[in-house]
Motif scaffolding. Sequence first.
Motif, PDB file in Angstrom:
ATOM      1  N   PRO A 145     -16.180 -14.117   4.243  1.00 56.35           N
ATOM      2  CA  PRO A 145     -15.236 -14.953   3.516  1.00 56.35           C
ATOM      3  C   PRO A 145     -14.448 -14.109   2.513  1.00 56.35           C
ATOM      4  CG  PRO A 145     -17.537 -15.650   3.114  1.00 56.35           C
ATOM      5  CD  PRO A 145     -17.588 -14.366   3.870  1.00 56.35           C
ATOM      6  N   ASP A 146     -13.207 -14.456   2.317  1.00 63.97           N
ATOM      7  CA  ASP A 146     -12.351 -13.773   1.354  1.00 63.97           C
ATOM      8  C   ASP A 146     -12.302 -12.258   1.617  1.00 63.97           C
ATOM      9  OD1 ASP A 146     -10.679 -13.486  -0.738  1.00 63.97           O
ATOM     10  OD2 ASP A 146     -12.119 -14.043  -2.296  1.00 63.97           O
ATOM     11  N   SER A 159     -24.763  -8.629  -0.278  1.00 63.43           N
ATOM     12  CA  SER A 159     -26.124  -8.905   0.191  1.00 63.43           C
ATOM     13  C   SER A 159     -26.373  -8.163   1.503  1.00 63.43           C
ATOM     14  CB  SER A 159     -26.272 -10.400   0.430  1.00 63.43           C
ATOM     15  OG  SER A 159     -25.436 -10.786   1.505  1.00 63.43           O
ATOM     16  N   GLY A 161     -27.085  -9.351   4.422  1.00 60.76           N
ATOM     17  CA  GLY A 161     -26.377  -9.997   5.525  1.00 60.76           C
ATOM     18  C   GLY A 161     -24.906  -9.598   5.545  1.00 60.76           C
ATOM     19  N   MET A 162     -24.286  -9.562   4.346  1.00 59.06           N
ATOM     20  CA  MET A 162     -22.872  -9.191   4.261  1.00 59.06           C
ATOM     21  C   MET A 162     -22.676  -7.725   4.634  1.00 59.06           C
ATOM     22  SD  MET A 162     -20.757 -11.537   3.726  1.00 59.06           S
ATOM     23  CE  MET A 162     -21.172 -13.267   3.701  1.00 59.06           C
ATOM     24  N   THR A 191     -32.661 -16.908   8.358  1.00 56.59           N
ATOM     25  CA  THR A 191     -31.408 -17.665   8.306  1.00 56.59           C
ATOM     26  C   THR A 191     -30.219 -16.738   8.539  1.00 56.59           C
ATOM     27  OG1 THR A 191     -31.523 -17.342   5.928  1.00 56.59           O
ATOM     28  CG2 THR A 191     -32.226 -19.461   6.759  1.00 56.59           C
ATOM     29  N   ILE A 192     -30.276 -15.572   7.922  1.00 56.17           N
ATOM     30  CA  ILE A 192     -29.176 -14.613   8.043  1.00 56.17           C
ATOM     31  C   ILE A 192     -29.218 -13.967   9.433  1.00 56.17           C
ATOM     32  CG2 ILE A 192     -28.069 -12.606   6.958  1.00 56.17           C
ATOM     33  CD1 ILE A 192     -28.256 -15.192   5.207  1.00 56.17           C
ATOM     34  N   GLN A 193     -30.427 -13.740   9.935  1.00 53.33           N
ATOM     35  CA  GLN A 193     -30.577 -13.212  11.292  1.00 53.33           C
ATOM     36  C   GLN A 193     -29.874 -14.121  12.298  1.00 53.33           C
ATOM     37  OE1 GLN A 193     -34.225 -11.516  13.046  1.00 53.33           O
ATOM     38  NE2 GLN A 193     -34.471 -13.439  14.108  1.00 53.33           N
ATOM     39  N   GLN A 195     -27.440 -16.160  11.712  1.00 52.84           N
ATOM     40  CA  GLN A 195     -25.984 -16.055  11.530  1.00 52.84           C
ATOM     41  C   GLN A 195     -25.434 -14.793  12.194  1.00 52.84           C
ATOM     42  OE1 GLN A 195     -25.175 -16.100   7.326  1.00 52.84           O
ATOM     43  NE2 GLN A 195     -25.814 -18.220   7.036  1.00 52.84           N
ATOM     44  N   ARG A 198     -25.382 -15.001  15.928  1.00 56.14           N
ATOM     45  CA  ARG A 198     -24.306 -15.870  16.375  1.00 56.14           C
ATOM     46  C   ARG A 198     -22.960 -15.136  16.335  1.00 56.14           C
ATOM     47  NH1 ARG A 198     -24.108 -21.461  16.495  1.00 56.14           N
ATOM     48  NH2 ARG A 198     -26.278 -21.294  17.096  1.00 56.14           N
TER      49      ARG A 198
ATOM     50  N   ALA B 260     -33.863 -21.864  12.188  1.00 52.29           N
ATOM     51  CA  ALA B 260     -33.304 -20.510  12.274  1.00 52.29           C
ATOM     52  C   ALA B 260     -34.291 -19.529  12.903  1.00 52.29           C
ATOM     53  CB  ALA B 260     -32.895 -20.018  10.891  1.00 52.29           C
ATOM     54  N   GLU B 278     -25.095 -18.085   1.992  1.00 52.11           N
ATOM     55  CA  GLU B 278     -26.287 -17.340   1.603  1.00 52.11           C
ATOM     56  C   GLU B 278     -26.832 -17.914   0.312  1.00 52.11           C
ATOM     57  OE1 GLU B 278     -25.417 -13.219   1.411  1.00 52.11           O
ATOM     58  OE2 GLU B 278     -24.899 -13.111   3.531  1.00 52.11           O
TER      59      GLU B 278
END
Lengths: 322, 345
Positions: A145-146, A159, A161-162, A191-193, A195, A198, B260, B278
Amino acid sequence: MGKESLLEVEDLRVCFASDGETARVVDEVSLAVRESEVLGLVGESGCGKSVTALSILRLIPEPPGRIAGGSIRFRGRDLLRLSESEMRKIRGNAISMVFQEPMTSLNPVLTCGFQVEEAFRRHRRLRGAAAREAAVEALHLVGIPDPEARAAEYPHRLSGGMRQRVLLAIALGCRPALLIADEPTTALDVTIQAQILRVLLDLKEQLGMSVLLITHDLGVVAEAADRVAVMYAGEIVEEGDVVSVLERPRHPYTRALLRAAPRADGAPETLRPIEGSVPDPRDHPSGCRFHPRCPIAEERCKEAHPPLAGSVRCFLAEGEGS
Amino acid sequence: MTCGSVLLSVRGLRKEYPLRGGLLGRGRGLVRAVRGVSFAVEEGSALGLVGESGAGKSTIGRTLLRLEEPTEGEILFRGRDLSRLSMRELRPLRREMQIVFQDPFGSLNPRIPVGRAIREVLEVHRIVRGRAAREEAGNLLEVVGLKRADGERYPHEFSAGQRQRICIARALSLSPRFIVADEPVSALDMSNQAQIVNLLLALQEKLGLSYLLITHNLAVVRQIAGRLAVLYLGKIVEEGPTPDVFRAPLHPYTEALLAASPSRDPRARGRALLLSGEIPSSLRIPSGCPFHPRCPRAGEKCRAEIPREIAPGPSRRVSCHIHDGGTGPPLERRQGQAPRGPIPS
């Protein structure tokens, strides 16, 4: 199926010299990644998965490593015969790679944007505003995002994930035909895994690329791979489409991996770990390399080395390939 | 597995870290890592504490052992409040509570043989010395499935899984009753994970240990922990018996964590409910329910009001407006953009 192979590795042998001994880390590995498919390469730590991946990009440190034989054909060209400067044109361009460590794979003193731009400067000869624009677009592509604001930030501000998304942006910026992803989600929260997987699969569809996905997590394989190759002690021991291998595993090692892994879905079961550990590549067991840990090994397994027959390397393989 | 009597009881635990910096070192904010957490661990049982990185799991584990000083709250271990004891009073109790960390590489000194690393603990705490200590270190290595002779070897000679066994042997050296296991298998591959999980279970059976198992891996929790507490931004949002929580999660966050976790069934692919965004920084906790910016079911009430904790069933608790009178009209979300970070309050 029946798609053409983008990458064909044949009889690849990679050795490492250590204390005067030779470790055969990858031993006559053959595998093919077809157009727009995800091939999962699984096995325990120390099986040679990452070395196989690094060899494809010729990133093995030589010495102590050495690609001792075989061929790696990418779009028909044998990468092992290319010069270093020809190889540099391929890395990060037609074939790129993401690693497990989103924390250490980025340079802490350069902005994320600059590091994404680098691929465009090198492979697309973009400069200045054009390179910046391309980088922002790549960051947008991976769902950051952004992206304009993030491009100006340093990696420590992001982070895990980012950061993994930034690494994907670097890898995918030049629209590679093949992405090699080495445990891309192992260091991340579930959760990040989810994402990141995907994003990876969406982009694979969108860009029509192929992925060699290296992981020890059978859940990730089930989630993402079309076909699976199982590696043990430097060799491929079983391969097949993901449903067959996970539902009807034929090699005792594949079956053992499936029994050992804790899972969050289905009924809870007692875990049955594989006893012992992966053998030292300087001293592989005689016969079938899995025999010392195999629950069904017979006398002949200690003596003769089973060939990869009908996509499984075992004298006692159950069932026929389907 | 449960014997009924409470070994450890935590009430209203808080841990805050003031951020200093800027001109004259004035406070720049407060990281509220643990924001009023209460739970109990029964004798001989295991409580799983799950949540994403940044939820405050490890801070809780470290605070229990007073490796971090709690800002507020009680930590009752066998009836004594650890948070009020002096370091000297704490020392004998420390023998009874040990911690095993995620990183079996960083937890062992590379320059000393592993047998000596275990022996040192015995000697520092004046349990046994010399030859007897050597003997005991050998016993402990056998307890965790290694050989006595392995004591002479150095950490780099072992695999990651074996190193984690050594860390467990060292934690066991003082015959603890309670072990905080902070992501004990996260650095290991699948088959090593299974070995360590089974070892922890066998030790629990044999020695009557109690565990606080800190992890983000739900598959591991369900193997070990009879009860499960889900942590989000420093607060427990749901707690209950592990099988019940798996069967019917109450909080949307628990639901998202379960969804997840990768399924082993390739035919079920792509069904995972994706949690957007997040976990926000604990410097800026969102208003109302802290989960509302990421919650697919959030309503207006969730943005405004902090949900209270309710007990919807025997031995279960949850903090969510869905189970307490509804969430109000749904939040307006910008289409196509994942809600990200805290919404300024």
